[in-house]
Design an enzyme around this catalytic site. Structure first.
Site, mmCIF file in Angstrom:
data_model
loop_
_atom_site.group_PDB
_atom_site.id
_atom_site.type_symbol
_atom_site.label_atom_id
_atom_site.label_comp_id
_atom_site.label_asym_id
_atom_site.label_seq_id
_atom_site.Cartn_x
_atom_site.Cartn_y
_atom_site.Cartn_z
ATOM 1 N N ARG A 226 0.858 -1.177 0.000
ATOM 2 C CA ARG A 226 0.000 0.000 0.000
ATOM 3 C C ARG A 226 0.895 1.228 0.000
ATOM 4 O O ARG A 226 1.940 1.243 0.656
ATOM 5 C CB ARG A 226 -0.908 0.025 1.233
ATOM 6 N N HIS A 274 -1.363 -0.016 -9.928
ATOM 7 C CA HIS A 274 -1.974 -0.891 -8.919
ATOM 8 C C HIS A 274 -2.592 -2.137 -9.567
ATOM 9 O O HIS A 274 -3.803 -2.391 -9.452
ATOM 10 C CB HIS A 274 -3.036 -0.131 -8.114
#
Length: 311
Positions: A226, A274
């Protein structure tokens, strides 16, 4: 009575998930897109990825929330989450996809690909002798399900592989270090550092200016966890002043990454949007259906999330 499974995800199309789940759920569970729910009272299950604020309030009889992915940090941090069980996906295909991306990233830096990319832009034949994998130390930070699989793949390729975790683990071919006191030593010896830590209150901005200063000069950094685990300004500074030779980054503090962000133009940096690992409908559908059946029959859930730990 027919129950309803409601689906919401910005990046994922509804139809492939509906078609993959329907054979496993049969006629007892209706599958509907969030903006087309026919009767909110019948919604017992929610399959979601980052739904909008207030999403769950529409469904007063919800019994299970299924996170459409492995990372649940953004979901458990919400203040509108109902008091029902949460499960995450633990899909072998997701694990293989993540391990493949991590291996690609490690090889990118181990084989000095940024050097050759820069030379190609200059139209320069710039030979650089390859190093043996055994001469390159790779540190995997975070040895959860995905991290352990990625570390095992890196070790299988012959790299000197180290892992950092909160608890001891026995992983063949991997030297495991535990606890906060061990992190500095792990960072100091690694040629390539791969961040696979879950985002929790304890790991938010865990990789800060001090951590980057502890890394071996010229090390490379990979982040597939993250963005918030990393102090992004500290990362930019470490790249700008040459402490880091490059980075492969799939996650960011704010996504999408702003067009004017300095990471886009720093040498040796590869940015991907991502996608290191994503849920695949056909491989994930059986476990989703199994947990729905478990709720309906009062059996234990698989891959239930601890709200206290945040994963």
């Amino acid at each position: 009575m027919t129950d309803t499974l409601v689906f919401y995800s910005g990046p994922d199309p509804f139809e492939p998930w509906r078609d993959a789940l329907a054979p496993h759920l049969g006629s007892d569970v209706r599958i509907e897109k969030a903006d087309a729910v026919s009767d909110p009272e019948t919604v017992r299950f929610a399959l979601v990825w980052m739904p909008p604020e207030g999403f769950f309030a529409r469904f007063p009889n919800l019994q299970l929330v299924i996170n459409l992915g492995a990372g649940v940090d953004r979901l458990v941090a919400r203040n509108d989450l109902p008091d029902v069980p949460i499960t995450r996906l633990s899909d072998p295909e997701m694990g293989r996809m993540m391990a493949g991306y991590v291996l690609f990233s490690v090889l990118r830096h181990a084989r000095d690909i940024p050097h050759f990319e820069a030379a190609q832009a200059r139209r320069e034949w710039a030979y650089k002798h390859p190093r043996a994998a055994s001469e390159i130390t790779v540190a995997i930070l975070g040895l959860g399900e995905l991290g352990a699989l990625a570390a095992t793949e890196i070790a299988r390729q012959g790299f000197d592989t180290h892992g950092w975790a909160t608890r001891p683990k026995d992983l063949p071919g991997i030297t495991v270090h535990c606890g906060d006191n061990a992190l500095d030593d792990v960072l100091a010896q690694a040629d390539i550092v791969v961040c696979m830590l879950p985002l929790t209150p304890d790991t938010c901005k865990r990789l800060d200016e001090n951590c980057f200063s502890m890394m071996k000069p010229g090390a490379a950094f990979v982040n597939v966890s993250r963005g918030e685990v990393v102090d992004q300004d500290a990362l930019v500074n470490a790249l700008r002043d040459g402490r880091l030779s490059g980075a492969t980054l799939d996650v960011f503090e704010t996504e999408p990454l702003a067009p004017d962000h300095p990471l886009w133009s720093l040498p040796g940096v590869l940015i991907t949007p991502h996608l290191a690992s994503v849920a695949l409908p056909n491989s994930a559908a059986p476990q989703i259906a199994a947990n729905i059946r478990a709720v309906r029959t009062g059996r234990a859930l698989a891959n239930e999330v601890s709200r206290l730990r945040g994963y």
